[in-house]
Design an enzyme around this catalytic site. Structure first.
Site, PDB file in Angstrom:
ATOM      1  N   CYS A  36       0.842  -1.182   0.000  1.00  0.00           N
ATOM      2  CA  CYS A  36       0.000   0.000   0.000  1.00  0.00           C
ATOM      3  C   CYS A  36       0.890   1.250   0.000  1.00  0.00           C
ATOM      4  O   CYS A  36       1.907   1.280   0.680  1.00  0.00           O
ATOM      5  CB  CYS A  36      -0.940   0.104   1.183  1.00  0.00           C
ATOM      6  SG  CYS A  36      -2.158  -1.219   1.252  1.00  0.00           S
TER       7      CYS A  36
ATOM      8  N   ARG B 180       4.336  -0.519  -4.665  1.00  0.00           N
ATOM      9  CA  ARG B 180       3.951  -0.959  -3.322  1.00  0.00           C
ATOM     10  C   ARG B 180       2.625  -1.722  -3.308  1.00  0.00           C
ATOM     11  O   ARG B 180       2.252  -2.299  -2.290  1.00  0.00           O
ATOM     12  CB  ARG B 180       3.836   0.249  -2.381  1.00  0.00           C
ATOM     13  CG  ARG B 180       5.112   1.023  -2.236  1.00  0.00           C
ATOM     14  CD  ARG B 180       4.908   2.184  -1.295  1.00  0.00           C
ATOM     15  NE  ARG B 180       4.628   1.732   0.047  1.00  0.00           N
ATOM     16  CZ  ARG B 180       5.550   1.438   0.954  1.00  0.00           C
ATOM     17  NH1 ARG B 180       6.818   1.561   0.648  1.00  0.00           N
ATOM     18  NH2 ARG B 180       5.220   1.032   2.151  1.00  0.00           N
TER      19      ARG B 180
ATOM     20  N   TRP C 148      -2.612  -2.775  -1.804  1.00  0.00           N
ATOM     21  CA  TRP C 148      -2.235  -4.185  -1.933  1.00  0.00           C
ATOM     22  C   TRP C 148      -3.084  -4.881  -0.877  1.00  0.00           C
ATOM     23  O   TRP C 148      -2.847  -4.749   0.315  1.00  0.00           O
ATOM     24  CB  TRP C 148      -0.749  -4.352  -1.645  1.00  0.00           C
ATOM     25  CG  TRP C 148      -0.228  -5.731  -1.915  1.00  0.00           C
ATOM     26  CD1 TRP C 148       0.182  -6.220  -3.123  1.00  0.00           C
ATOM     27  CD2 TRP C 148      -0.061  -6.787  -0.969  1.00  0.00           C
ATOM     28  NE1 TRP C 148       0.602  -7.521  -2.970  1.00  0.00           N
ATOM     29  CE2 TRP C 148       0.467  -7.900  -1.662  1.00  0.00           C
ATOM     30  CE3 TRP C 148      -0.286  -6.912   0.402  1.00  0.00           C
ATOM     31  CZ2 TRP C 148       0.756  -9.106  -1.046  1.00  0.00           C
ATOM     32  CZ3 TRP C 148       0.002  -8.123   1.015  1.00  0.00           C
ATOM     33  CH2 TRP C 148       0.521  -9.203   0.285  1.00  0.00           C
TER      34      TRP C 148
ATOM     35  N   ASN D 137      -1.884   2.525   5.542  1.00  0.00           N
ATOM     36  CA  ASN D 137      -0.944   1.488   5.127  1.00  0.00           C
ATOM     37  C   ASN D 137      -0.595   0.702   6.375  1.00  0.00           C
ATOM     38  O   ASN D 137      -0.266   1.288   7.403  1.00  0.00           O
ATOM     39  CB  ASN D 137       0.308   2.161   4.532  1.00  0.00           C
ATOM     40  CG  ASN D 137       1.440   1.180   4.283  1.00  0.00           C
ATOM     41  OD1 ASN D 137       1.209  -0.014   4.122  1.00  0.00           O
ATOM     42  ND2 ASN D 137       2.655   1.689   4.255  1.00  0.00           N
ATOM     43  N   GLY D 138      -0.680  -0.629   6.292  1.00  0.00           N
ATOM     44  CA  GLY D 138      -0.366  -1.451   7.463  1.00  0.00           C
ATOM     45  C   GLY D 138      -1.565  -2.297   7.846  1.00  0.00           C
ATOM     46  O   GLY D 138      -2.443  -2.550   7.009  1.00  0.00           O
TER      47      GLY D 138
ATOM     48  N   GLU E 258      17.628 -18.235  -6.277  1.00  0.00           N
ATOM     49  CA  GLU E 258      17.291 -16.881  -6.721  1.00  0.00           C
ATOM     50  C   GLU E 258      16.797 -16.904  -8.176  1.00  0.00           C
ATOM     51  O   GLU E 258      15.840 -16.214  -8.522  1.00  0.00           O
ATOM     52  CB  GLU E 258      18.535 -15.977  -6.553  1.00  0.00           C
ATOM     53  CG  GLU E 258      18.425 -14.565  -7.070  1.00  0.00           C
ATOM     54  CD  GLU E 258      17.334 -13.732  -6.407  1.00  0.00           C
ATOM     55  OE1 GLU E 258      16.742 -14.159  -5.403  1.00  0.00           O
ATOM     56  OE2 GLU E 258      17.063 -12.640  -6.939  1.00  0.00           O
TER      57      GLU E 258
ATOM     58  N   LYS F  46      13.189 -15.603  -9.344  1.00  0.00           N
ATOM     59  CA  LYS F  46      13.010 -14.583 -10.386  1.00  0.00           C
ATOM     60  C   LYS F  46      12.041 -15.096 -11.449  1.00  0.00           C
ATOM     61  O   LYS F  46      11.110 -14.402 -11.847  1.00  0.00           O
ATOM     62  CB  LYS F  46      14.328 -14.246 -11.104  1.00  0.00           C
ATOM     63  CG  LYS F  46      15.379 -13.454 -10.380  1.00  0.00           C
ATOM     64  CD  LYS F  46      15.104 -12.003 -10.266  1.00  0.00           C
ATOM     65  CE  LYS F  46      14.305 -11.730  -9.028  1.00  0.00           C
ATOM     66  NZ  LYS F  46      15.034 -11.388  -7.838  1.00  0.00           N
TER      67      LYS F  46
ATOM     68  N   GLU G  29       8.405 -15.434 -10.130  1.00  0.00           N
ATOM     69  CA  GLU G  29       7.673 -14.212  -9.751  1.00  0.00           C
ATOM     70  C   GLU G  29       7.302 -13.351 -10.952  1.00  0.00           C
ATOM     71  O   GLU G  29       6.280 -12.695 -10.935  1.00  0.00           O
ATOM     72  CB  GLU G  29       8.365 -13.422  -8.644  1.00  0.00           C
ATOM     73  CG  GLU G  29       9.666 -12.769  -8.970  1.00  0.00           C
ATOM     74  CD  GLU G  29      10.322 -12.096  -7.748  1.00  0.00           C
ATOM     75  OE1 GLU G  29       9.662 -11.826  -6.750  1.00  0.00           O
ATOM     76  OE2 GLU G  29      11.541 -11.839  -7.818  1.00  0.00           O
TER      77      GLU G  29
ATOM     78  N   HIS H 116      17.860 -36.993  -4.800  1.00  0.00           N
ATOM     79  CA  HIS H 116      17.028 -37.213  -3.602  1.00  0.00           C
ATOM     80  C   HIS H 116      15.600 -36.724  -3.823  1.00  0.00           C
ATOM     81  O   HIS H 116      14.898 -36.418  -2.873  1.00  0.00           O
ATOM     82  CB  HIS H 116      17.648 -36.525  -2.391  1.00  0.00           C
ATOM     83  CG  HIS H 116      18.994 -37.063  -2.040  1.00  0.00           C
ATOM     84  ND1 HIS H 116      19.192 -38.350  -1.620  1.00  0.00           N
ATOM     85  CD2 HIS H 116      20.223 -36.497  -2.098  1.00  0.00           C
ATOM     86  CE1 HIS H 116      20.479 -38.559  -1.409  1.00  0.00           C
ATOM     87  NE2 HIS H 116      21.127 -37.451  -1.709  1.00  0.00           N
TER      88      HIS H 116
ATOM     89  N   LYS I 174       6.701  -4.628  -3.845  1.00  0.00           N
ATOM     90  CA  LYS I 174       8.146  -4.495  -3.649  1.00  0.00           C
ATOM     91  C   LYS I 174       8.520  -4.436  -2.177  1.00  0.00           C
ATOM     92  O   LYS I 174       9.520  -4.983  -1.756  1.00  0.00           O
ATOM     93  CB  LYS I 174       8.622  -3.234  -4.363  1.00  0.00           C
ATOM     94  CG  LYS I 174      10.095  -2.990  -4.208  1.00  0.00           C
ATOM     95  CD  LYS I 174      10.793  -2.955  -5.536  1.00  0.00           C
ATOM     96  CE  LYS I 174      12.266  -3.073  -5.415  1.00  0.00           C
ATOM     97  NZ  LYS I 174      12.770  -4.382  -5.825  1.00  0.00           N
TER      98      LYS I 174
END
Ligand code: G6P
Length: 612
Positions: free
Chosen positions: A2, A27, A74, A98-99, A485, A489, A492, A508, A607
């Site tokens: 947000c 955000r 968000w 926000n929060g 990573e 990437k 996402e 395994h 982000k």
């Protein structure tokens, strides 16, 4: 997570708010809204989807006003619908939040009992109604806000306006970021200074528990009703470069900025092939005393921490643990005396990392343990930087693309510099090794540049991924976290399911997945593990898997049937993970572009994750 923007001015601020929201869209981008105070009323527009939808609505409705607040959401509580979009209005009050308000259910029940009607499923709407209720006692707006804030539990930042107060914008910071932009005859608030760069480069950073009253002419900050001073800081021009330039996406621009960003990170620490005298000078006493390292981080930053563990232990013989912050904070880990706790965070605001840090500090203090804390961060003014004993800035410049690229490689660079410094202080690193790694670090931007020139070959390979649904990334040693990573990437931004594995684990479990339709990406620098990795490649080939190998140019690995090789410039073993980050970033980027996804703002992600 947000984004809030607001302002009070002489001129109409509608366009400033919309531009600010666009800059905050990283955000959250599921819905957006704006409320302006004009002709004694609240004028509000909200739209589902991106800020451009709101922009069209605002242009059509021609709403203007010189006092207002805006929000990009968000979703946490309630779906991304127009009713759930902020600002939330109660009578003459409008609020952006926000929060998370953790006790909102309880507050909501009380407000419903008092006759308030809720038009959203959000936790945020309670704030607007609570203020309306507090105003009934005759208290002025600021006082009403001061009365209700202690009732809220959780982490939040708020922007508040009232139609009877056409020159007052109220801001509250309690656990979520909020900054004040200081103008001339106008003042602004935002979750991130980036949003306000078109209007000012002067900022006042609120602290937790601050309530600020902004008018056109003045800014007053209060803590529990007492006026306090918060300094105004001026940003320099390098921090303010946030345009996409000629690049199609921020992510691509940020990938290509890596040689320069790494150079910046290095410059603060190195003087020729030695460490600068002033580099982390204030931390020397603490470094001398510590006997182990605990790294805490989330997402990509966690992967950077995993790589640093190899460096701390192999290079300077210092035990190092790495843990995901959301686990660390809730499992009551033993706090060990003489530990250096390192938070790695691009933003310095990630809720779980911050909470883990605070909890550690509290528990260490309660037991009178000697610990030290250090943040590796890209944002000099962030909460984590402020709340740790020491910090090391990555100096990557703003990163806007949700998928982290230059923030990651500069974190790795900073971590290596830290390893060198601690090794020097504790005399566990020979001067000759330090000088050798420093020389390799200086050379690193050039190697990265050469790796970036492999772009065309990687684009060619990416076409073979477009129709795939799954992918494996394999690496050993410090390339194992790069495999994680790479998989992160790819998933996402292209939405292809991808998994990263330590290549030694292949048999395994993941080998069962390998068939003709499973691309397997291999990270193959020329190190001691290369022969073992080659055996793993044969295991994949024997099962019909198709290999995509990023291999050292001197590794001897060649392209052949169902084995595509991109040769990566040779690099010292220590720095290989930084260089091998480049091909995995480019691969994910190109696959995502070919699949037509929203590269800079992938679905459901944000982000900066400032809520749990
Ligand atoms: C989000 C971002 C990631 C980032 C992670 C941790 O998930 O999308 O790119 O790695 O948060 O963020 P931090 O700011 O703490 O590095």
């Amino acid at each position: 997570m947000c984004g809030i923007v607001g302002g009070v001015a002489e001129r109409s601020i509608t366009n400033i708010l919309i531009e600010g929201l666009k800059r905050l869209e990283y955000r959250g981008y599921d819905s957006a809204g704006v409320a302006l105070v004009g002709q004694g009323q609240i004028l509000r527009e909200r739209r589902v989807g991106k800020v451009v939808n709101l922009e069209s609505a605002v242009t059509e409705a021609q709403i203007l006003g010189s006092l207002g607040i805006a929000h990009t959401r968000w979703a946490t509580h309630g779906k991304p619908t127009e009713n759930n979009a902020h600002p939330h209005v109660s009578d003459q009050v409008a609020v952006v939040h926000n929060g998370i308000i953790e006790n909102y259910q309880e507050l909501k029940q009380d407000l419903i009992a008092l006759g308030y009607h809720f038009s959203s499923e959000t936790d945020s709407e309670v704030v607007a109604h609570l203020i309306t209720e507090a105003l009934k006692s005759g208290a002025p707006l600021l006082q009403a806000v001061e009365q209700i804030v202690p009732k809220l539990k959780g982490a939040f930042a708020l922007g508040i306006v009232h139609s009877d107060y056409p020159d007052e914008l109220i801001a509250v910071r309690e656990g979520s970021p909020l900054v004040i932009g200081v103008g001339i005859g106008e003042n602004f608030i935002s979750s991130d200074q980036l949003a306000l760069l078109p209007v000012t480069n002067r900022f006042m950073y609120l602290e937790e528990g601050d309530i600020a009253l902004l008018t056109r002419e003045k800014i007053e900050v209060f803590v529990q009703g007492q006026l306090v001073e918060r300094p105004v800081k001026e940003l320099d021009a390098t921090v303010t470069n946030t345009s996409k330039g000629n690049y199609k996406h921020y992510m691509l621009k940020e990938i290509h900025e890596q040689p320069e960003a790494i150079q910046q990170t290095l410059s603060q620490a190195l003087n020729g092939n030695a460490l600068r005298e002033d580099f982390l000078k204030d931390a020397v006493i603490d470094f001398n005393q510590i006997q182990q390292i605990q790294i805490i981080a989330c997402g990509t930053s966690y992967h950077a921490g995993m790589i640093a563990k190899y460096w701390f232990e192999q290079l300077i013989d210092l035990p190092c643990q790495v843990e995901i912050a959301s686990e660390f904070r809730y499992r009551s880990p033993v706090i060990v005396d003489r530990t250096l706790y390192i938070c790695i965070s691009q933003s310095g605001e990630t809720a779980d990392t911050l909470a883990a840090l605070r909890d550690t500090q509290k528990r260490a203090a309660a037991k009178h343990l000697m610990i030290s804390t250090l943040t590796i961060c890209n944002v000099a003014t962030s909460s984590m930087v402020r709340e740790t004993n020491h910090h090391l800035l990555t100096l990557a410049g703003p990163e806007i693309g949700v998928a982290s690229t230059k923030a990651f490689t500069t974190q790795l660079t900073a971590l290596m510099l830290l390893v060198l410094k601690i090794g020097q202080v504790k005399q566990t690193l020979a001067d000759s090794v330090l000088a050798e790694i420093a020389a390799d670090l200086w050379h690193l931007p050039k190697v990265i540049l050469a790796a970036l020139q492999k772009d065309a070959s990687i684009l060619g390979l990416s076409e073979l991924f477009v129709e795939k649904n799954h992918c494996l990334f394999l690496g050993r040693g410090t390339e194992f976290p790069i495999a994680l990573e790479g998989a992160l990437k790819l998933k996402e931004i292209s939405y292809i399911h991808a998994e990263g594995y330590a290549a030694g684990e292949l048999k395994h479990g993941p080998l069962a997945l390998v068939d003709n339709d499973m691309p397997v990406v291999i990270l193959a620098p020329k190190d001691d593990m290369l022969d073992k990795l080659k055996s793993n490649m044969e295991e994949v080939q024997a099962r019909g898997g198709e290999l995509f190998v990023f291999a050292d140019e001197n590794s001897g690995i060649q392209s052949q049937d169902r084995q595509h090789v991109v040769k990566i410039p040779s690099v010292s073993n220590w720095l290989a993970p930084i260089v091998y980050s480049i091909p995995v970033q480019l691969l994910s980027y190109h696959v995502a572009v070919l699949r037509g996804t929203d590269v800079d703002q992938p679905r459901n992600l944000a982000k900066s994750v400032t809520v749990e």
